[in-house]
Motif scaffolding. Structure first.
Motif, PDB file in Angstrom:
ATOM      1  N   LEU A 316      41.474  37.013  37.262  1.00 26.23           N
ATOM      2  CA  LEU A 316      41.340  37.419  38.656  1.00 26.23           C
ATOM      3  C   LEU A 316      39.872  37.652  38.970  1.00 26.23           C
ATOM      4  O   LEU A 316      39.240  38.539  38.395  1.00 26.23           O
ATOM      5  CB  LEU A 316      42.133  38.702  38.935  1.00 26.23           C
ATOM      6  N   ALA A 340      38.304  28.862  40.896  1.00 30.28           N
ATOM      7  CA  ALA A 340      39.653  29.364  41.107  1.00 30.28           C
ATOM      8  C   ALA A 340      40.614  28.248  41.487  1.00 30.28           C
ATOM      9  O   ALA A 340      40.255  27.301  42.179  1.00 30.28           O
ATOM     10  CB  ALA A 340      39.647  30.447  42.188  1.00 30.28           C
ATOM     11  N   ASP A 342      43.541  29.258  42.935  1.00 32.91           N
ATOM     12  CA  ASP A 342      44.216  29.873  44.071  1.00 32.91           C
ATOM     13  C   ASP A 342      43.289  30.878  44.750  1.00 32.91           C
ATOM     14  O   ASP A 342      42.538  31.598  44.074  1.00 32.91           O
ATOM     15  CB  ASP A 342      45.484  30.596  43.611  1.00 32.91           C
ATOM     16  N   LYS A 360      42.069  23.935  46.981  1.00 27.17           N
ATOM     17  CA  LYS A 360      42.625  25.191  46.461  1.00 27.17           C
ATOM     18  C   LYS A 360      43.982  25.466  47.126  1.00 27.17           C
ATOM     19  O   LYS A 360      44.247  25.021  48.237  1.00 27.17           O
ATOM     20  CB  LYS A 360      41.693  26.372  46.761  1.00 27.17           C
ATOM     21  N   ALA A 377      47.986  38.598  44.306  1.00 31.82           N
ATOM     22  CA  ALA A 377      46.898  37.976  43.540  1.00 31.82           C
ATOM     23  C   ALA A 377      47.024  38.283  42.056  1.00 31.82           C
ATOM     24  O   ALA A 377      46.833  37.405  41.203  1.00 31.82           O
ATOM     25  CB  ALA A 377      45.548  38.464  44.070  1.00 31.82           C
ATOM     26  N   LEU A 380      50.085  36.512  40.521  1.00 37.81           N
ATOM     27  CA  LEU A 380      49.797  35.086  40.419  1.00 37.81           C
ATOM     28  C   LEU A 380      48.901  34.816  39.218  1.00 37.81           C
ATOM     29  O   LEU A 380      49.124  33.868  38.447  1.00 37.81           O
ATOM     30  CB  LEU A 380      49.125  34.610  41.711  1.00 37.81           C
ATOM     31  N   ALA A 381      47.885  35.647  39.029  1.00 35.98           N
ATOM     32  CA  ALA A 381      47.029  35.500  37.852  1.00 35.98           C
ATOM     33  C   ALA A 381      47.824  35.724  36.575  1.00 35.98           C
ATOM     34  O   ALA A 381      47.557  35.101  35.543  1.00 35.98           O
ATOM     35  CB  ALA A 381      45.850  36.480  37.927  1.00 35.98           C
ATOM     36  N   ARG A 385      47.164  31.574  36.003  1.00 35.05           N
ATOM     37  CA  ARG A 385      46.279  30.878  36.923  1.00 35.05           C
ATOM     38  C   ARG A 385      44.961  31.642  37.084  1.00 35.05           C
ATOM     39  O   ARG A 385      44.845  32.818  36.713  1.00 35.05           O
ATOM     40  CB  ARG A 385      46.950  30.687  38.287  1.00 35.05           C
ATOM     41  N   VAL A 387      42.594  33.068  39.812  1.00 31.58           N
ATOM     42  CA  VAL A 387      42.783  33.470  41.205  1.00 31.58           C
ATOM     43  C   VAL A 387      41.534  34.182  41.709  1.00 31.58           C
ATOM     44  O   VAL A 387      40.962  35.016  40.999  1.00 31.58           O
ATOM     45  CB  VAL A 387      44.007  34.400  41.345  1.00 31.58           C
TER      46      VAL A 387
END
Length: 582
Positions: A316, A340, A342, A360, A377, A380-381, A385, A387
């Motif tokens: 993140l 990133a 996302d 993105k 966020a 999602l990380a 991913r 982010v």
């Protein structure tokens, strides 16, 4: 990530050139829609070491010609061919090895590493001069090349993970087909983990260059010792769920009921090594133990692509993009956004990133959804991913960074979200932008106070205003008014007038760095609530602050660095002053 740059109508060469030079210095691959000669002139002063220079490709405006200018063996040739296939143009590849043999010996494809790249030029020259090579081991990219081969060739191309030095006239390629499975107690020492990993590789008799990844259980995604091993060998770390590792139990050499009771699988080190190397993989070295770390070595039948196994820890980036303009966004923030996958943020803030959002996945939120935004966020990380949580100004000043740690502290995130890597990047805050536009009002001690009572009781706000007034701080007021809240700013003005002169400069700055920017300086006694809106930052000077006009008629506000006071201020010049910051 490849950076595409083109010159648009009206663009000056200086702006484009500056952008290209920054990208090149950062090591970013470049595709430039412009003449090769112009691109060469722009980058020529930066050329130094071809081994470290990023790929640079020039593309004709109609796509008819695609020219890899730099980094041909570092991806530029392949990139040029890919672009040419899309534009139906011609890829002007000129590197000798690619032209003669269809392969770049000094830059093997992903999954392979050259042990001795310093000898590649000599071997390639000998091949071009007519020498033959013998091939030991197998790699599809070598087998498919046009390299002349004979049983008694003077040159040798070897594909092997065996730990040995390269021989004269030999290029030694390491297939990255090994994965080190690791387990560790929480807080295990990094040096112990690195030492055990090195011992396992030595016992197997393999080169560390054949290591593709380090793997472990997902609850170890944030274990510092395991990341230290990955960093030591320059490979990524991947993690698997307990259920996935438990599926490898029939293939384990040392299953453990104790481990199962603790983490839900019968083996972490062996299970991770086998899960990462796939159904055709095997244990090259079974579990080995140190005091607080375990390790096992898995070997796959072919090179392992770390991107296709398990998941990454997840990262993140908490970034502040400043007031919004590109000129006030730090290069570090731009790099993080570029890296990133996302972007999460208030829609307006994401829009302010302009071309950086291209490619993105956007996750747009409205105002008032701050906690939902941060939670999304982080979760999602947690899926592995990378982010970027995008904030205006500085993310740590009245923004989202604090919510990141608050959510971790409250403990109501998923386990994966709590184990992500967090990286903060500073941005230009509204108070810095306002101060710069108005002069230098923050030249001495200052504080910031939010006048919003949504999260802070009104009594606390008023207490802080009185304390700052008595302390004679320069004060930056955030959230000075809202549609329903109109009294706090008036209270602050009246309180400050009891402690500092009526002509104390007050800076009213709105829409900083954006269209409609407006910066005014008024005396404290003339500060009117109606002149301030939700987009305005208010900076009130101390009793020391003053204004000055320059020859062009502009009025500036500043606060002297020392305690030198206006006549009659009550404090002698120099009292309490240390060495001023320069």
């Amino acid at each position: 990530m490849v950076e595409a740059v083109g010159r648009r109508a009206g663009d000056g060469e200086t702006g484009v050139g500056d952008r290209l030079r920054v990208l090149f210095a950062e090591g970013r691959p470049i595709v430039a829609l412009m003449a090769s000669g112009a691109l060469i002139r722009i980058l020529a002063p930066l050329l130094a070491d071809k081994r470290t220079e990023p790929p640079v490709v020039a593309v004709a405006e109609d796509g008819s010609a695609v020219v890899p200018l730099l980094g041909g063996h570092h991806g530029a040739n392949d990139l040029a061919r890919t672009i040419a296939a899309k534009t139906q143009g011609f890829a002007a590849v000129t590197t000798a090895g690619d032209v003669a043999f269809g392969v770049a010996l000094d830059a093997p494809p992903a999954g392979y590493c050259l042990e001795n790249p310093q000898y590649a030029k000599a071997v390639m020259a000998a091949l071009l001069a007519g020498e033959d090579a013998t091939i030991s081991g197998s790699a599809p990219w070598i087998d498919a090349s046009a390299i002349p081969v004979s049983a008694d060739g003077a040159l040798r191309l070897t594909v092997s993970s065996a730990a040995r030095p390269a021989q004269p006239n030999e290029l030694l390629y390491r297939p990255q087909s090994l994965v080190l499975g690791l387990g560790a107690e929480r807080g295990a020492p990094a040096d112990e983990a690195i030492a055990l990993a090195a011992r396992v590789l030595a016992e197997a008799g393999v080169s560390p260059l054949s290591l593709a990844a380090v793997a472990s259980l997902d609850v170890k995604a944030d274990e510092a010792a395991l990341h230290a091993v990955a960093n030591h060998f320059g490979v990524p770390m991947r993690v698997f769920s307990a259920a996935r590792l438990e599926a490898e139990t029939p293939r384990l050499e040392q299953p453990s009921d104790v481990v199962f009771a603790e983490v839900g699988c019968h083996g972490v080190a062996e299970g991770a090594a086998l899960a990462a190397t796939g159904p055709g993989g095997r244990l090259r070295i079974a579990k080995r133990k140190a005091a607080r770390v375990t390790a096992a070595l898995g070997e796959a039948a072919a090179p392992v692509d770390p991107e296709t196994i398990g998941r990454a820890r997840g990262k993140l980036f908490v970034v502040g993009i400043g007031p919004g303009s590109e000129a006030w966004r730090s290069p570090e923030v731009s790099r993080m956004v570029a890296r990133a996958s996302d972007l999460v943020g208030y829609s307006l803030y994401l829009d302010l990133l302009g071309p950086l959002v291209s490619g993105k996945t956007r996750h747009d939120f409205d105002l008032g959804q701050e906690e939902a935004r941060v939670r999304h966020a982080m979760e999602l990380a947690g899926t592995g991913r990378t982010v970027a949580l995008v904030c205006s100004g500085d993310a740590g000043i009245y923004a989202m960074a604090t919510l990141v740690y608050e959510l971790i502290d409250r403990g109501d995130l998923s386990d994966a979200a709590r184990r992500i890597e967090i990286v903060n990047a500073p941005g230009i805050s509204a108070l810095q932008a306002a101060a710069a536009r108005a002069g230098a009002p923050l030249g001495h001690d200052f504080c910031t106070i939010s006048l919003s009572d949504l999260l802070t009781p009104l009594d606390d706000i008023q207490r802080r205003v009185r304390a700052a007034a008595e302390g004679d701080f320069v004060i930056a007021f955030y959230n000075p008014v809202s549609k329903k809240r109109r009294t706090q700013l008036a209270f602050a003005r009246d309180t400050l007038l009891q402690h500092r002169p009526a002509d104390t400069p007050v800076i009213l700055a709105a829409n900083l760095g954006r269209a409609g920017e407006n910066v005014r300086i008024v005396p404290l006694e003339k500060l009117e609530v109606e002149d301030v809106d939700m987009l305005t930052v208010v900076i009130v000077g101390s009793s020391n602050s003053r204004t000055v006009r320059t020859g062009d008629g502009r009025c500036w506000a500043y606060t002297p660095r020392g305690y030198a006071r206006k006549p009659g201020s009550g404090i002698d010049r120099g009292e309490g002053v240390g060495t001023p910051e320069t």
